[in-house]
Design an enzyme around this catalytic site. Sequence first.
Site, PDB file in Angstrom:
ATOM      1  N   THR A 188       0.823  -1.217   0.000  1.00  0.00           N
ATOM      2  CA  THR A 188       0.000   0.000   0.000  1.00  0.00           C
ATOM      3  C   THR A 188       0.857   1.267   0.000  1.00  0.00           C
ATOM      4  O   THR A 188       2.069   1.215   0.201  1.00  0.00           O
ATOM      5  CB  THR A 188      -0.913   0.046   1.235  1.00  0.00           C
ATOM      6  OG1 THR A 188      -0.082   0.211   2.398  1.00  0.00           O
ATOM      7  CG2 THR A 188      -1.741  -1.219   1.375  1.00  0.00           C
ATOM      8  N   CYS A 189       0.190   2.397  -0.180  1.00  0.00           N
ATOM      9  CA  CYS A 189       0.880   3.698  -0.210  1.00  0.00           C
ATOM     10  C   CYS A 189       1.015   4.286   1.180  1.00  0.00           C
ATOM     11  O   CYS A 189       1.122   5.506   1.318  1.00  0.00           O
ATOM     12  CB  CYS A 189       0.129   4.656  -1.123  1.00  0.00           C
ATOM     13  SG  CYS A 189       0.205   4.130  -2.824  1.00  0.00           S
TER      14      CYS A 189
END
Length: 376
Positions: free
Chosen positions: A323-324
């Site tokens: 994920t970011c």
Amino acid sequence: MTPKIARFLAEARPASPCLVVDVDRVEENYRRLQRALPQARIYYAVKANPAAPILARLVGLDSAFDAASFEEISACLAAGARPEAISFGNTIKKARAIAAAHEAGVDLFAFDSLEELEKIARFAPGARVYCRIRVENKGSDWPLSRKFGAEVEVARELMWRAADLGLVPYGLSFHVGSQQRDAAAYEAAIGKVGMLFTDLTESGLELKMLNLGGGFPIPYAEDVPDIDHFAGAIMRALREHFGNAMPDLIVEPGRFIVGDAGVVQSEVVLVSRRDPESPLRWVYLDIGRFGGLAETEGEAIRYRITTPHDGGATGPVAIAGPTCDGADILYEKTPYRLPLALASGDRVELLGTGAYVSTYASQGFNGFAPLTEHYI
Ligand SMILES: *Cc1c(COP(=O)(O)O)cnc(C)c1O
């Protein structure tokens, strides 16, 4: 990894990431604990993995259940559990959940505060209650003692108060912390809680039950002592304290029952050498902190990882999720090493992921779907 899981991964080639749980291993673990501690009734801690096939198998083995919410109680009932075999073990419950549990026939409730006790008295009148005592969690990789448990002197008052409120002051409980690797933690807790148990009994409150909680560890990156080692220490401490006047005993294992029955298979998304001067590679998997691996918080639980290149030369790695989010790092401080041949597209397995993984997965952070689950 059990042979059944290995065969499933090879033949079914499920989409990644996924969790595969061998339900036969769940049964073996239940029986192993039962053999080690035949004096105790097992209340499976549903939160460790509430999947229907696991609950159904345990119902078939005549297990009891420790539930943390009315939703978990419903899942147990749907799997065929009798309400008398369910303990509502969370010390933090909505009044509505207490009333619904009572209505469904559940008659055993935990508390560790006056307000909770009064809620139980009002919404589950006449129920059996037990007070959770705060004990030392040293030696545990996933401690619980900051959030839960009454001090002994408070508990003493509350147990008398329970009787005044028309409840049945049934017993005492503790939890030495999850993934507890030191049997001495159980001995110390039994000493402390046993003393209160005896004091209360001698002063006229007839308690019946002592709940030893969960905490039994499984091997992750490090090995742990066998369950017989814990059972031996527990029974010695109990005999020393209670002699022949042994109370009814309850254990609430979660991790021990399902942890090593599950394997997460994940795909390598990227291997990156972020600093050309350093041998450290960053390995990004398609599962991370938000995909279910919440217990990597603080790098507390260190999963064993297998790859298709095992046996080849290895080098140091940091391991992160896809994920970011900058917090989505699994291991940066723990010195993990993985094969130099590892590349994107490879499938890797995280072992011992049957407990505390599936339900921790987010509902689609960054668009990533929650982990798929296979119970075989
Ligand atoms: C989480 C929990 C358990 C299970 O603990 P494990 O360490 O997984 O065995 C048992 N009892 C209570 C009250 C819990 O909250």
